[in-house]
Enzyme design. Structure first.
Site, short mmCIF file in Angstrom:
data_model
loop_
_atom_site.label_atom_id
_atom_site.label_comp_id
_atom_site.label_asym_id
_atom_site.label_seq_id
_atom_site.Cartn_x
_atom_site.Cartn_y
_atom_site.Cartn_z
N PRO A 135 54.45 43.23 19.12
CA PRO A 135 54.97 43.78 17.87
C PRO A 135 55.56 45.18 18.04
CG PRO A 135 52.62 43.23 17.69
CD PRO A 135 53.00 43.05 19.11
N TYR A 183 44.56 33.38 20.16
CA TYR A 183 43.81 34.43 19.46
C TYR A 183 44.22 34.49 18.00
CZ TYR A 183 41.89 39.12 18.55
OH TYR A 183 41.20 40.20 18.05
N ASP A 184 45.55 34.63 17.78
CA ASP A 184 46.04 34.84 16.41
C ASP A 184 45.70 33.65 15.50
OD1 ASP A 184 47.19 36.77 17.99
OD2 ASP A 184 49.24 36.48 17.29
N GLY A 235 43.54 31.23 16.14
CA GLY A 235 42.08 31.05 16.09
C GLY A 235 41.48 31.92 15.00
N1 LIG Z 1 38.82 46.48 19.21
C1 LIG Z 1 39.82 46.22 18.40
O1 LIG Z 1 40.77 47.01 18.33
C2 LIG Z 1 39.82 44.98 17.56
C3 LIG Z 1 40.93 44.76 16.72
C4 LIG Z 1 40.95 43.63 15.93
C5 LIG Z 1 39.90 42.75 15.94
N2 LIG Z 1 38.83 42.99 16.73
C6 LIG Z 1 37.75 41.99 16.72
O2 LIG Z 1 36.49 42.60 16.78
C7 LIG Z 1 35.61 41.83 17.57
C8 LIG Z 1 35.02 42.68 18.68
O3 LIG Z 1 36.07 43.16 19.50
P1 LIG Z 1 35.82 44.18 20.70
O4 LIG Z 1 36.98 45.08 20.76
O5 LIG Z 1 34.46 44.74 20.60
O6 LIG Z 1 35.97 43.19 21.93
P2 LIG Z 1 34.95 42.88 23.13
O7 LIG Z 1 35.64 41.93 24.04
O8 LIG Z 1 34.45 44.16 23.72
O9 LIG Z 1 33.76 42.18 22.40
C9 LIG Z 1 33.68 40.81 22.15
C10 LIG Z 1 32.29 40.35 22.53
O10 LIG Z 1 32.18 38.95 22.25
C11 LIG Z 1 31.53 38.33 23.36
N3 LIG Z 1 31.92 36.92 23.38
C12 LIG Z 1 33.13 36.40 23.66
N4 LIG Z 1 33.09 35.06 23.57
C13 LIG Z 1 31.83 34.73 23.19
C14 LIG Z 1 31.16 33.51 22.94
N5 LIG Z 1 31.79 32.32 23.02
N6 LIG Z 1 29.85 33.55 22.60
C15 LIG Z 1 29.18 34.73 22.52
N7 LIG Z 1 29.76 35.92 22.75
C16 LIG Z 1 31.08 35.92 23.07
C17 LIG Z 1 32.01 39.10 24.57
O11 LIG Z 1 31.19 38.95 25.69
C18 LIG Z 1 32.00 40.54 24.02
O12 LIG Z 1 30.76 41.16 24.19
C19 LIG Z 1 36.41 40.63 18.09
O13 LIG Z 1 36.15 39.53 17.27
C20 LIG Z 1 37.84 41.09 17.93
O14 LIG Z 1 38.71 40.00 17.72
C21 LIG Z 1 38.78 44.08 17.55
#
Ligand SMILES: NC(=O)c1ccc[n+]([C@@H]2O[C@H](COP(=O)([O-])OP(=O)(O)OC[C@H]3O[C@@H](n4cnc5c(N)ncnc54)[C@H](O)[C@@H]3O)[C@@H](O)[C@H]2O)c1
Length: 321
Positions: free
Chosen positions: A279, A150-151, A153
């Site tokens: 962390p 994840y990190d 990527g």
């Molecule tokens: N929620 C947080 O606290 C947080 C913090 C830091 C970063 N983010 C980033 O924000 C974004 C959304 O996070 P979230 O909390 O809504 O997570 P989430 O898991 O609810 O949403 C991610 C979405 O991406 C979809 N997905 C995953 N792989 C996919 C692929 N290969 N093709 C198409 N769709 C795909 C999943 O089905 C899901 O709907 C992510 O990129 C995450 O890294 C979120």
């Protein structure tokens, strides 16, 4: 590119997820045509069901590791599982989603001349040696650990965004999101807010890893979405990266006690050993977001928790969490 309808056409990848579904709602309310793309890995149809009847909303089931050919004016790239249980389930796919997803979406932005925003993460700072973390801090990331898919990527995706910016003059935006919570979080994502709420609603023991003095900061989802939209629309073409989060810190113990009190739960707090690479402290420095976007979070933790608890209560009652 502009379209005949003159409505802004916005692509949200990961649009059926927690943050993505709130973003789709917000963009529709702002008068955009929204194309939501998701492969339902962690997102669900339930998150976007209420939007399906809206004529400005379109859903396409698609995996972003494959190219996508559509016409859009703006792209919000959120597709990626965000919680450790989900991104460690298939770590190779997680890295592919971040890296190949970024390449495909940047390619699409290049072809359509769309503005593109990357949902990056505070995890690019790893286990930080600097507190709070400013955007200029390069991070302290383990490249070979269980969280690295994840990190690293996400770090590589940031690299790609800035290379497309330098090489192809793309209008990029990179936001580094810190812990965000709210309705539609996945009930089994293992993240602390959803964990505590589900455990407290079930009157189960609340698990705290370590002694509970480690701190986290929590941003309510509506605050986060406001910042993302401001970043996309900023008139200065500010690329970032820019930290988005709530700098107010709470210990895990404080969070657990607040959740128990708001729910009126009979749960007891129990302690388990800390997982590796966890962390000890994480807090955003949001000076840039405040100065450049005129943004700061406005929702207090108790207020946000109350809404989130209502959501999980209804979800558990539905018997289909
Ligand atoms: N929620 C947080 O606290 C947080 C913090 C830091 C970063 N983010 C980033 O924000 C974004 C959304 O996070 P979230 O909390 O809504 O997570 P989430 O898991 O609810 O949403 C991610 C979405 O991406 C979809 N997905 C995953 N792989 C996919 C692929 N290969 N093709 C198409 N769709 C795909 C999943 O089905 C899901 O709907 C992510 O990129 C995450 O890294 C979120």
């Amino acid at each position: 590119m502009q379209h005949y309808s003159l409505k802004k056409r916005v692509l949200v990848t990961g649009g059926a997820g927690f943050l993505g579904s709130h973003l789709c709602e917000r963009l529709l309310a702002d008068g955009c045509d929204v194309l939501c793309v998701d492969n339902f890995f962690t997102g669900t149809r339930r998150n976007i069901e209420h939007l399906l009847g809206n004529r400005s909303f379109e859903f396409v089931r698609h995996d972003v590791t494959f190219p996508l050919y559509v016409e859009v004016d703006e792209i919000y790239n959120l597709a990626c599982p965000a919680s450790p249980v989900h991104y460690q389930f298939d770590p190779v796919q997680t890295t592919k989603t971040s890296v190949m997803g970024a390449i495909n979406m940047l390619g699409l932005a290049k072809r359509t001349k769309a503005k593109i925003l990357q949902a990056s993460t505070s995890e690019v700072y790893g286990d930080p040696a600097v507190h709070p973390q400013p955007e200029s801090y390069w991070g302290n990331v383990n490249p070979i650990g269980q969280r690295s898919c994840y990190d690293e990527g996400k770090r590589c995706a940031e690299t790609l965004f800035f290379d497309y910016y330098r090489q192809h003059k793309l209008a990029i935006r990179v936001v580094r999101i810190f812990n965000t919570y709210g309705p539609r979080m996945h009930p089994k994502d293992g993240r602390v807010v959803s964990n505590f709420i589900v455990q407290a609603l079930n009157n189960d023991d609340i698990t705290i890893y370590g002694d509970g003095t480690q701190t986290r900061s929590f941003c309510y989802v509506s605050d986060l979405i406001e910042a993302m939209v401001r970043m996309m629309n900023n008139a200065d073409n500010l690329s970032g990266p820019i930290n988005i989060g709530n700098p107010t810190e709470f210990t895990m113990l404080q969070l657990a006690e607040t959740v128990i009190r708001l729910i009126g739960s009979k749960s007891k707090i129990v302690h388990k050993p800390l997982p590796s690479d966890d962390p000890k402290q994480r807090r955003p420095d949001i000076q840039q977001a405040t100065e450049r976007l005129g943004w700061q979070p406005s929702i207090a933790l108790e207020h946000g928790l109350t809404h989130t608890i209502e959501y999980f209560r209804a979800l558990l009652r539905s018997g289909n969490p």
